[in-house]
Design a protein around this motif. Structure first.
Motif, mmCIF file in Angstrom:
data_model
loop_
_atom_site.group_PDB
_atom_site.id
_atom_site.type_symbol
_atom_site.label_atom_id
_atom_site.label_comp_id
_atom_site.label_asym_id
_atom_site.label_seq_id
_atom_site.Cartn_x
_atom_site.Cartn_y
_atom_site.Cartn_z
ATOM 1 N N ASP A 260 50.989 -38.526 -50.040
ATOM 2 C CA ASP A 260 52.271 -38.495 -50.742
ATOM 3 C C ASP A 260 52.438 -37.121 -51.385
ATOM 4 O OD1 ASP A 260 54.573 -38.979 -52.110
ATOM 5 O OD2 ASP A 260 53.731 -40.444 -53.510
ATOM 6 N N VAL A 261 52.878 -36.177 -50.597
ATOM 7 C CA VAL A 261 52.985 -34.788 -51.054
ATOM 8 C C VAL A 261 54.017 -34.647 -52.169
ATOM 9 C CG1 VAL A 261 53.389 -32.404 -50.331
ATOM 10 C CG2 VAL A 261 52.289 -34.007 -48.757
ATOM 11 N N LYS A 262 55.004 -35.546 -52.200
ATOM 12 C CA LYS A 262 56.020 -35.481 -53.247
ATOM 13 C C LYS A 262 55.416 -35.701 -54.632
ATOM 14 C CE LYS A 262 60.070 -36.845 -50.548
ATOM 15 N NZ LYS A 262 61.182 -37.823 -50.402
ATOM 16 N N ASN A 263 54.320 -36.443 -54.682
ATOM 17 C CA ASN A 263 53.651 -36.724 -55.960
ATOM 18 C C ASN A 263 52.251 -36.130 -55.964
ATOM 19 O OD1 ASN A 263 55.675 -38.534 -57.310
ATOM 20 N ND2 ASN A 263 55.331 -39.729 -55.442
ATOM 21 N N ILE A 264 52.168 -34.872 -55.581
ATOM 22 C CA ILE A 264 50.876 -34.219 -55.392
ATOM 23 C C ILE A 264 50.087 -34.090 -56.696
ATOM 24 C CG2 ILE A 264 51.606 -31.828 -55.757
ATOM 25 C CD1 ILE A 264 49.278 -33.248 -52.981
ATOM 26 N N ASP A 265 50.764 -34.063 -57.837
ATOM 27 C CA ASP A 265 50.070 -33.946 -59.118
ATOM 28 C C ASP A 265 49.122 -35.111 -59.360
ATOM 29 O OD1 ASP A 265 51.321 -31.585 -59.657
ATOM 30 O OD2 ASP A 265 52.857 -32.451 -60.959
ATOM 31 N N LYS A 266 49.451 -36.268 -58.792
ATOM 32 C CA LYS A 266 48.629 -37.457 -58.986
ATOM 33 C C LYS A 266 47.585 -37.626 -57.885
ATOM 34 C CE LYS A 266 52.435 -39.919 -61.262
ATOM 35 N NZ LYS A 266 53.325 -41.117 -61.212
ATOM 36 N N PHE A 267 47.582 -36.714 -56.945
ATOM 37 C CA PHE A 267 46.691 -36.833 -55.793
ATOM 38 C C PHE A 267 45.291 -36.365 -56.139
ATOM 39 C CE2 PHE A 267 44.948 -34.832 -51.860
ATOM 40 C CZ PHE A 267 44.784 -35.985 -51.114
ATOM 41 N N ASP A 268 44.289 -37.236 -55.908
ATOM 42 C CA ASP A 268 42.882 -36.921 -56.164
ATOM 43 C C ASP A 268 42.222 -36.588 -54.832
ATOM 44 O OD1 ASP A 268 40.059 -37.069 -56.563
ATOM 45 O OD2 ASP A 268 40.396 -38.224 -58.403
ATOM 46 N N ILE A 269 42.003 -35.302 -54.588
ATOM 47 C CA ILE A 269 41.481 -34.851 -53.307
ATOM 48 C C ILE A 269 40.065 -35.376 -53.061
ATOM 49 C CG2 ILE A 269 40.635 -32.680 -54.288
ATOM 50 C CD1 ILE A 269 42.036 -33.107 -50.736
ATOM 51 N N GLU A 270 39.270 -35.447 -54.119
ATOM 52 C CA GLU A 270 37.886 -35.889 -53.949
ATOM 53 C C GLU A 270 37.823 -37.354 -53.519
ATOM 54 O OE1 GLU A 270 33.617 -35.799 -56.355
ATOM 55 O OE2 GLU A 270 35.383 -34.793 -57.173
ATOM 56 N N GLN A 271 38.590 -38.182 -54.187
ATOM 57 C CA GLN A 271 38.623 -39.597 -53.825
ATOM 58 C C GLN A 271 39.178 -39.790 -52.424
ATOM 59 O OE1 GLN A 271 40.643 -42.008 -56.722
ATOM 60 N NE2 GLN A 271 39.124 -41.647 -58.319
ATOM 61 N N TYR A 272 40.192 -39.033 -52.076
ATOM 62 C CA TYR A 272 40.816 -39.148 -50.761
ATOM 63 C C TYR A 272 39.817 -38.806 -49.657
ATOM 64 C CZ TYR A 272 43.952 -38.370 -46.821
ATOM 65 O OH TYR A 272 44.549 -38.420 -45.589
ATOM 66 N N LEU A 273 39.088 -37.708 -49.840
ATOM 67 C CA LEU A 273 38.150 -37.278 -48.810
ATOM 68 C C LEU A 273 36.970 -38.232 -48.696
ATOM 69 C CD1 LEU A 273 38.145 -33.416 -49.416
ATOM 70 C CD2 LEU A 273 39.211 -34.679 -47.534
ATOM 71 N N LYS A 274 36.539 -38.797 -49.830
ATOM 72 C CA LYS A 274 35.462 -39.788 -49.788
ATOM 73 C C LYS A 274 35.908 -41.027 -49.012
ATOM 74 C CE LYS A 274 32.869 -38.685 -53.991
ATOM 75 N NZ LYS A 274 32.482 -39.151 -55.348
ATOM 76 N N ALA A 275 37.126 -41.453 -49.296
ATOM 77 C CA ALA A 275 37.655 -42.650 -48.634
ATOM 78 C C ALA A 275 37.842 -42.420 -47.138
ATOM 79 C CB ALA A 275 38.976 -43.064 -49.267
ATOM 80 N N SER A 276 38.236 -41.207 -46.780
ATOM 81 C CA SER A 276 38.514 -40.910 -45.360
ATOM 82 C C SER A 276 37.253 -40.799 -44.521
ATOM 83 C CB SER A 276 39.309 -39.617 -45.250
ATOM 84 O OG SER A 276 38.544 -38.505 -45.698
ATOM 85 N N THR A 277 36.094 -40.644 -45.180
ATOM 86 C CA THR A 277 34.837 -40.542 -44.431
ATOM 87 C C THR A 277 34.149 -41.881 -44.274
ATOM 88 O OG1 THR A 277 33.625 -40.014 -46.473
ATOM 89 C CG2 THR A 277 34.458 -38.160 -45.169
ATOM 90 N N LYS A 278 34.669 -42.931 -44.913
ATOM 91 C CA LYS A 278 34.051 -44.252 -44.819
ATOM 92 C C LYS A 278 34.400 -44.918 -43.489
ATOM 93 C CE LYS A 278 33.877 -45.116 -49.806
ATOM 94 N NZ LYS A 278 34.306 -45.980 -50.905
#
Length: 247
Positions: A229-247
């Motif tokens: 959700d690039v429109k709400n990038i301020d709330k985006f947690d890159i670390e959590q996202y990348l961890k989730a994407s590797t599961k």
């Protein structure tokens, strides 16, 4: 990157700070660390070269902040002992360096601390310089291919907002992938030479690594941009996202 060195360093500093007591022994350690920094580290740092200004007030602030950071790191090194070994930081013969007369050893550790301190205070500038030279052309290419939204010339409010947010996403990703390099010299024995040379590209002249990382960022955007959700990038947690994407 596998290990967040800066987070680890901060956590260890905080833990030790909580455990330290305001004793004469503690004050002696602080005094030794200050003497070490003022003798071996700060004289080798040219503040003007780092910040590019002749503003004396600003130079003093930078110097004070860098000195404080260097002292903290020196204390971190000094607290490694036979019972509390940290093989990724010090070899056995380096333990207790503050109380040894080995000037060569002290200079080596001072160089490692100085390198990390300088990186801390130049990191954001290095990231921005790298983005402007290497990443922006790639973003413009992806925008033309309709993969992302990135148009700095657009007068349309929505496009302008998405352009700014796309850049924030890119920065989040780059920070996540490169911040570990700040601590390479602190955790010297954790990394091999090839790894540090490749991932130290923000601070060295490794053009191959610089260009290869452009490809890494490009692949990240191609594979993930529409999922975020690039429109709400301020709330985006890159670390959590990348961890989730590797599961």
């Amino acid at each position: 990157m596998a290990i967040n060195v800066i987070k680890k360093l901060n956590e260890e500093n905080q833990t030790r700070a909580k455990n330290r007591k305001n004793t004469s022994e503690e004050q002696t350690l602080i005094n030794k660390a200050n003497d070490f920094v003022n003798t071996y580290i700060m004289p080798k740092i040219n503040i003007y070269d780092l910040i590019g200004t002749t503003n004396k007030k600003e130079e003093i602030i930078y110097s004070q902040n860098m000195t404080s950071s260097a002292v903290d790191m020196t204390i971190l090194f000094a607290q490694v002992n036979e019972e509390n070994k940290a093989p990724n930081m010090l070899k056995d013969e380096e333990i207790g360096f503050l109380d040894k007369g080995d000037v060569k050893l002290k200079k080596d550790i001072a160089n490692r601390i100085r390198e990390s301190v300088i990186k801390q205070f130049t990191y954001n500038t290095k990231v921005n310089d790298y983005i402007n030279k290497y990443i922006v052309p790639m973003l413009e290419e992806l925008s033309k291919d309709k993969i992302i939204i990135y148009d700095t010339e657009s007068k349309e409010k929505e496009t302008s907002l998405m352009t700014n947010n796309t850049m924030q996403l890119v920065k989040k990703y780059i920070y996540h992938e490169t911040k570990e390099s700040i601590g390479f010299s602190i955790f010297k024995y954790l990394y091999d030479e090839e790894y540090t040379n490749d991932w130290n590209f923000l601070f060295n002249d490794n053009e191959n690594a610089k260009n290869e990382f452009v490809g890494i960022v490009k692949d990240f955007l191609i594979n993930n941009y529409k999922k975020i959700d690039v429109k709400n990038i301020d709330k985006f947690d890159i670390e959590q996202y990348l961890k989730a994407s590797t599961k």
